[in-house]
Motif scaffolding. Structure first.
Motif, short mmCIF file in Angstrom:
data_model
loop_
_atom_site.label_atom_id
_atom_site.label_comp_id
_atom_site.label_asym_id
_atom_site.label_seq_id
_atom_site.Cartn_x
_atom_site.Cartn_y
_atom_site.Cartn_z
N ASP A 3 1.02 -1.30 0.08
CA ASP A 3 0.02 -0.17 0.06
C ASP A 3 0.81 1.25 0.06
N SER A 4 0.38 2.32 -0.88
CA SER A 4 1.45 3.42 -1.08
C SER A 4 1.63 4.11 0.26
N ALA A 5 0.46 4.13 1.04
CA ALA A 5 0.57 4.89 2.37
C ALA A 5 1.53 4.26 3.42
N ARG A 81 1.41 14.08 3.40
CA ARG A 81 1.55 12.82 2.56
C ARG A 81 0.31 12.66 1.59
N ARG A 82 -0.26 13.68 1.12
CA ARG A 82 -1.36 13.75 0.35
C ARG A 82 -1.17 14.20 -1.02
N LYS A 83 -1.71 13.63 -2.28
CA LYS A 83 -1.44 13.79 -3.58
C LYS A 83 -1.70 15.34 -4.01
N ILE A 139 4.66 11.16 -5.54
CA ILE A 139 3.59 10.46 -6.11
C ILE A 139 4.20 9.18 -6.49
N GLY A 142 5.34 6.61 -4.41
CA GLY A 142 4.58 6.23 -3.37
C GLY A 142 4.52 6.79 -1.97
N SER A 145 -0.13 9.67 -0.80
CA SER A 145 -1.19 9.04 -1.60
C SER A 145 -2.42 9.86 -1.54
#
Length: 145
Positions: A3-5, A81-83, A139, A142, A145
């Motif tokens: 999972d990218s998170a 950590r947000r796109k 991004i 990863g 996310s």
């Protein structure tokens, strides 16, 4: 598949993002001082320089707002950590470009302020591009996310 998170960014990501946030926060403070002509802002400049600030078109001030607040939001997005940080940095870069076009081709600010304005005219868009590239890399790797 991971999972990218859960993919941790490298150590340098955090201090770089915090330094970028401080940089953009300084720009935001400059914006607030300029937009509202605070006493502390006015104390930094000569009457001739203040005249330039007073006569800036509204679209320039709006571009300045997009540039600095987009940068601040982009850095907060990276820290969270947000796109959406990438979108904020893109908006910021567009604001920066509009500002720099004004500084280079419309105003005579380089005559008033001297070589320091040339340095900032180069440095600000350069940092804006680097932050956009950092968000794209984060991004792709990863880290966000």
């Amino acid at each position: 598949m991971t999972d990218s998170a859960t993919i941790k960014p490298p150590f340098w990501f955090w201090p770089t993002t915090i330094i970028a946030l401080v940089w953009n926060a300084m720009g935001a403070m400059q914006y607030v001082g300029q937009a509202y002509m605070t006493d502390s802002f006015k104390a930094q400049y000569t009457a001739e320089e203040l005249e330039i600030f007073t006569n800036l078109p509204a679209w320039y001030t709006a571009a300045f707002a997009f540039a600095v607040w987009g940068g601040v939001l982009g850095c907060i997005g990276l820290l969270l950590r947000r796109k959406w940080a990438k979108i904020a940095f893109l908006i910021s870069l567009i604001g920066i470009i509009v500002q720099m076009l004004h500084n280079l081709f419309i105003s005579d600010s380089s005559i008033t302020y001297g070589p320091a304005v040339i340095t900032m005219t180069i440095m600000i868009p350069f940092i804006g591009v680097l932050l956009l590239l950092l968000s794209k890399k984060a991004i792709a790797k990863g880290w966000i996310s």
